[in-house]
Design a protein around this motif. Structure first.
Motif, mmCIF file in Angstrom:
data_model
loop_
_atom_site.group_PDB
_atom_site.id
_atom_site.type_symbol
_atom_site.label_atom_id
_atom_site.label_comp_id
_atom_site.label_asym_id
_atom_site.label_seq_id
_atom_site.Cartn_x
_atom_site.Cartn_y
_atom_site.Cartn_z
ATOM 1 N N THR A 24 0.754 -1.140 -0.174
ATOM 2 C CA THR A 24 0.016 0.059 -0.008
ATOM 3 C C THR A 24 0.954 1.340 0.085
ATOM 4 O O THR A 24 1.830 1.236 0.427
ATOM 5 N N ASP A 25 0.334 2.241 -0.631
ATOM 6 C CA ASP A 25 1.187 3.567 -0.790
ATOM 7 C C ASP A 25 1.379 4.002 0.865
ATOM 8 O O ASP A 25 2.423 4.494 1.018
ATOM 9 N N ARG A 26 0.452 3.839 1.804
ATOM 10 C CA ARG A 26 0.544 4.421 3.151
ATOM 11 C C ARG A 26 1.886 3.692 3.883
ATOM 12 O O ARG A 26 2.712 4.380 4.176
ATOM 13 N N ASP A 68 -4.083 -5.427 8.749
ATOM 14 C CA ASP A 68 -4.611 -6.505 8.058
ATOM 15 C C ASP A 68 -4.846 -5.970 6.689
ATOM 16 O O ASP A 68 -4.575 -6.601 5.526
ATOM 17 N N GLU A 69 -5.277 -4.733 6.194
ATOM 18 C CA GLU A 69 -5.586 -4.267 5.076
ATOM 19 C C GLU A 69 -4.204 -4.360 4.151
ATOM 20 O O GLU A 69 -4.232 -4.531 3.076
ATOM 21 N N ASP A 70 -3.035 -3.898 4.927
ATOM 22 C CA ASP A 70 -2.107 -3.867 4.126
ATOM 23 C C ASP A 70 -1.431 -5.295 3.643
ATOM 24 O O ASP A 70 -0.996 -5.512 2.847
ATOM 25 N N VAL A 71 -1.658 -6.115 4.643
ATOM 26 C CA VAL A 71 -1.423 -7.715 4.176
ATOM 27 C C VAL A 71 -2.281 -8.220 3.098
ATOM 28 O O VAL A 71 -1.917 -8.629 2.175
ATOM 29 N N ARG A 72 -3.703 -7.892 2.908
ATOM 30 C CA ARG A 72 -4.438 -8.148 2.081
ATOM 31 C C ARG A 72 -4.278 -7.721 0.558
ATOM 32 O O ARG A 72 -4.212 -8.187 -0.386
ATOM 33 N N ALA A 73 -3.646 -6.373 0.948
ATOM 34 C CA ALA A 73 -3.081 -5.487 -0.156
ATOM 35 C C ALA A 73 -2.024 -6.298 -1.052
ATOM 36 O O ALA A 73 -1.883 -6.178 -2.324
ATOM 37 N N ILE A 74 -1.321 -7.122 -0.510
ATOM 38 C CA ILE A 74 -0.148 -7.924 -1.071
ATOM 39 C C ILE A 74 -0.795 -8.820 -2.224
ATOM 40 O O ILE A 74 -0.564 -9.194 -3.399
ATOM 41 N N ALA A 75 -2.092 -9.602 -1.759
ATOM 42 C CA ALA A 75 -2.545 -10.508 -2.510
ATOM 43 C C ALA A 75 -3.450 -9.892 -3.760
ATOM 44 O O ALA A 75 -3.279 -10.289 -4.869
ATOM 45 N N ARG A 76 -4.051 -8.784 -3.401
ATOM 46 C CA ARG A 76 -4.583 -7.710 -4.585
ATOM 47 C C ARG A 76 -3.481 -7.327 -5.548
ATOM 48 O O ARG A 76 -3.733 -7.407 -6.671
ATOM 49 N N LEU A 77 -2.379 -7.101 -4.780
ATOM 50 C CA LEU A 77 -1.307 -6.454 -5.987
ATOM 51 C C LEU A 77 -0.752 -7.484 -6.661
ATOM 52 O O LEU A 77 -0.366 -7.540 -8.150
ATOM 53 N N ALA A 78 -0.469 -8.653 -6.101
ATOM 54 C CA ALA A 78 -0.053 -9.753 -7.102
ATOM 55 C C ALA A 78 -0.980 -10.323 -7.974
ATOM 56 O O ALA A 78 -0.669 -10.548 -9.375
ATOM 57 N N LEU A 107 9.790 -6.784 17.233
ATOM 58 C CA LEU A 107 9.418 -7.996 16.306
ATOM 59 C C LEU A 107 7.878 -8.459 16.402
ATOM 60 O O LEU A 107 7.360 -8.395 17.520
ATOM 61 N N CYS A 108 7.243 -8.526 15.401
ATOM 62 C CA CYS A 108 5.776 -8.953 15.607
ATOM 63 C C CYS A 108 5.900 -10.413 16.309
ATOM 64 O O CYS A 108 6.393 -11.351 15.961
ATOM 65 N N PRO A 109 5.049 -10.546 17.100
ATOM 66 C CA PRO A 109 4.955 -11.942 17.884
ATOM 67 C C PRO A 109 4.686 -13.002 16.831
ATOM 68 O O PRO A 109 4.042 -12.786 16.018
ATOM 69 N N LEU A 110 5.115 -14.194 17.185
ATOM 70 C CA LEU A 110 5.122 -15.344 16.454
ATOM 71 C C LEU A 110 3.636 -15.823 16.008
ATOM 72 O O LEU A 110 3.342 -16.068 14.505
ATOM 73 N N ASP A 111 2.564 -15.867 17.051
ATOM 74 C CA ASP A 111 1.417 -16.214 16.444
ATOM 75 C C ASP A 111 0.635 -15.170 15.711
ATOM 76 O O ASP A 111 -0.018 -15.492 14.626
ATOM 77 N N GLU A 112 1.110 -13.866 15.558
ATOM 78 C CA GLU A 112 0.540 -12.962 14.531
ATOM 79 C C GLU A 112 1.057 -13.114 13.413
ATOM 80 O O GLU A 112 0.562 -13.050 12.465
ATOM 81 N N ILE A 113 2.638 -13.339 13.594
ATOM 82 C CA ILE A 113 3.120 -13.678 12.094
ATOM 83 C C ILE A 113 2.620 -14.726 11.321
ATOM 84 O O ILE A 113 2.036 -14.763 10.272
ATOM 85 N N ALA A 114 2.228 -16.049 12.023
ATOM 86 C CA ALA A 114 1.540 -17.262 11.489
ATOM 87 C C ALA A 114 0.129 -16.683 11.073
ATOM 88 O O ALA A 114 -0.355 -17.299 10.045
ATOM 89 N N ARG A 115 -0.524 -15.760 11.684
ATOM 90 C CA ARG A 115 -1.784 -15.433 11.543
ATOM 91 C C ARG A 115 -1.917 -14.538 10.161
ATOM 92 O O ARG A 115 -2.484 -14.819 9.056
ATOM 93 N N LYS A 116 -0.968 -13.856 10.062
ATOM 94 C CA LYS A 116 -0.711 -12.922 8.777
ATOM 95 C C LYS A 116 -0.362 -13.738 7.681
ATOM 96 O O LYS A 116 -0.964 -13.588 6.683
ATOM 97 N N GLN A 117 0.488 -14.718 7.645
ATOM 98 C CA GLN A 117 0.852 -15.656 6.666
ATOM 99 C C GLN A 117 -0.187 -16.439 6.300
ATOM 100 O O GLN A 117 -0.633 -16.419 4.993
ATOM 101 N N LEU A 153 -2.755 -13.939 4.392
ATOM 102 C CA LEU A 153 -2.302 -13.755 2.937
ATOM 103 C C LEU A 153 -2.513 -15.175 1.951
ATOM 104 O O LEU A 153 -3.034 -14.788 0.788
ATOM 105 N N ARG A 154 -2.405 -16.199 2.566
ATOM 106 C CA ARG A 154 -2.762 -17.587 1.552
ATOM 107 C C ARG A 154 -4.188 -17.493 1.395
ATOM 108 O O ARG A 154 -4.508 -17.787 0.276
ATOM 109 N N GLU A 155 -4.957 -17.314 2.500
ATOM 110 C CA GLU A 155 -6.580 -17.383 2.152
ATOM 111 C C GLU A 155 -6.918 -16.278 1.168
ATOM 112 O O GLU A 155 -7.542 -16.534 0.173
ATOM 113 N N GLU A 156 -6.156 -14.865 1.074
ATOM 114 C CA GLU A 156 -6.462 -13.961 -0.041
ATOM 115 C C GLU A 156 -6.259 -14.399 -1.261
ATOM 116 O O GLU A 156 -6.751 -14.059 -2.055
#
Length: 510
Positions: free
Chosen positions: A229-231, A273-283, A320-330, A333-336
């Motif tokens: 995202t630009d932001r 989470d919007e920044d994470v979802r944007a990775i899928a949209r951009l791809a 550093l982002c907590p491990l459970d949060e990293i796994a959740r974001k990964q 992204l896979r779901e998106e």
């Protein structure tokens, strides 16, 4: 035992195992080390190390004692123990890049990365806030176009290498990049000499440059937007408009490439989470563009790593982002992505990121942990299939240390860091101000044209005053007092080795 390189800008975790560290660039200081050793080679170890400690840029950890606050375990300071130990170690730099190596030891069998490398420039002026190399390799210094062309000719003549990499942190920012690429393309057949040009900016001009060098071989084109995202790209100070990225993708596919690789990070400061979802949209949007040109042959490969805070950067205060949060974001992204055709997705092991974060910003107490992990079988952990995370966590437990304290704990503005006695040239005060600027989404443009007073010119004002203005991609020295001091010999900066190199290069002193 001596060590150097980027990791030594926080040498404390390895202090138990290394006699002395060389901070910064080694081309000049290595000669001073050899000369110093000749002087004391018959002396005892203590005398030898005291002599090494007198060399600017050399850090001998046994001559320093860390002090910790009993209340919370943070550092209160690192104190020199002997007169030879300077309270602050400033990195070494070379005022001019030395002549490139053109004669290499050639293997009798094929090897990985069987190519020659030529550094076209050192440093970067873009100021990405997560980037350790961009901060510690300041100032930017370039090699001349003539020197680079002569070097490539010599490598081909002397070694027979069929692949040469033109290396820098940001190849597109080399001021002579267009004439360089054009001259190489005109002289060499791409079927007999392959030239790689990594670290290109996301712009259509990069596609044009790569096209000139590629000939008929177009395997993959790599970009690293880091955020989708630009932001968020403004937060990390990599302000690339999404529209520019899509226009560049259009140009790349139009010129015949079928694969585009995109690299991102998750867990960056202020990320949502919007920044994470944007990775899928951009791809998906990039793939849509590729499919328009190449049908199902078009591919997009996205690599998503985890942001790890590094010393000497504005983000050294981040956690550093907590491990459970990293796994959740990964997983998010896979779901998106939803198994989208034509898009390949790679991610890293969160436990590897945790260990990297601990070692990156750790203190001397980690020496016992490193030894304990080694004794428990952790030996080739950089190889994914050899990573032994439990050996590390057991070693932490045995020493009564918590990896989460090192990795996930937010740093206070006035906290003393284990590397505060190591100077990269960029002032901690400036880094803190840039950390605050990131929270406001403020962007700092290329500092070739606008100096933000990061401290690099102040730290090396003596060398700068004695170096031709065009040698550094920094604003020119305008303070005549610096030149007066240099003429009087009152500015520390030009060691005998530096003076000799400048003499060989016919660079006049002020």
């Amino acid at each position: 035992v001596m060590a150097g390189g980027n990791a030594t800008f926080n040498p404390e975790p390895m202090a138990d195992f290394i006699d002395f560290f060389v901070i910064g660039e080694g081309e000049d200081v290595v000669l001073e080390i050899v000369q110093a050793y000749r002087e004391v080679r018959r002396a005892d170890r203590e005398t030898q190390l005291r002599r090494m400690a007198q060399i600017p840029g050399v850090y001998v950890p046994r001559f320093y004692a860390p002090r910790y606050y009993a209340e919370d375990g943070t550092l209160s300071g690192i104190e020199p123990l002997v007169d030879e130990a300077a309270p602050f170690i400033t990195k070494r730099i070379v005022p001019l890049l030395p002549p490139p190596v053109t004669r290499f030891i050639l293997p009798h069998t094929d090897v990985v990365f069987n190519r020659a490398s030529v550094e076209i420039q050192r440093g970067c002026t873009r100021g990405c806030r997560f980037c350790h190399a961009g901060m510690v390799f300041r100032p930017v210094r370039e090699r001349s176009l003539a020197e680079l062309l002569e070097t490539i000719d010599a490598i081909v003549r002397e070694t027979g290498h069929e692949e040469i990499g033109l290396l820098s942190l940001s190849s597109s920012d080399y001021t002579q990049i267009a004439p360089l690429v054009k001259a190489i393309a005109e002289k060499y057949d791409p079927r007999t000499l392959s030239i790689s040009l990594p670290s290109l900016r996301i712009e259509s001009f990069s596609a044009e440059l790569a096209d000139m060098l590629a000939g008929g071989r177009k395997t993959g084109f790599t970009f690293a937007p880091e955020a989708a995202t630009d932001r968020l790209r403004e937060v990390i100070n990599k302000p690339i408009p999404t529209q520019s990225l899509l226009e560049t993708a259009e140009e790349v596919y139009r010129r015949g490439w079928q694969l585009i690789k995109l690299y991102f990070m998750i867990g960056q400061p202020t990320e949502t989470d919007e920044d994470v979802r944007a990775i899928a949209r951009l791809a998906k949007e990039v793939y849509r563009i590729g499919k328009k040109h190449h049908g199902r042959r078009a591919k997009v490969r996205i690599g998503v790593s985890t942001f790890v805070p590094k010393p000497h950067t504005p983000f050294q205060w981040a956690s550093l982002c907590p491990l459970d949060e990293i796994a959740r974001k990964q997983l998010l992204l896979r779901e998106e992505l939803g198994g989208a055709r034509g898009i390949l997705y790679n991610w890293n092991n969160p436990e590897e990121s945790l260990l990297e974060a601990v070692l990156s910003r750790g203190d001397r107490r980690l020496g016992a942990v490193i030894r304990g992990a080694w004794e428990r079988g952790a030996k080739f952990d950089a190889w994914g299939d050899q990573f032994r995370p439990q050996a590390w966590w057991d070693a932490f437990a045995a020493e009564g240390l918590d990896p989460a304290w090192y990795a996930h704990r937010p740093r206070l503005a006035d906290e003393v860091f284990p590397w505060d006695h190591i100077g990269a040239g960029v002032e901690k005060r400036w880094l803190l101000m840039d950390w605050y600027a990131s929270q406001r989404g403020e962007v700092k443009v290329d500092c070739r044209n606008h100096c933000y007073h990061c401290g690099i010119l102040t730290a090396f004002k003596g060398i700068r005053a004695n170096t031709p203005p065009q040698a550094w991609q920094c604003p020119p020295v305008r303070n005549p007092r610096w030149q007066q001091l240099a003429e009087a010999g009152e500015i520390i900066g030009l060691t005998p080795v530096v003076r000799e190199n400048m003499k060989r290069a016919r660079v006049p002193e002020v």
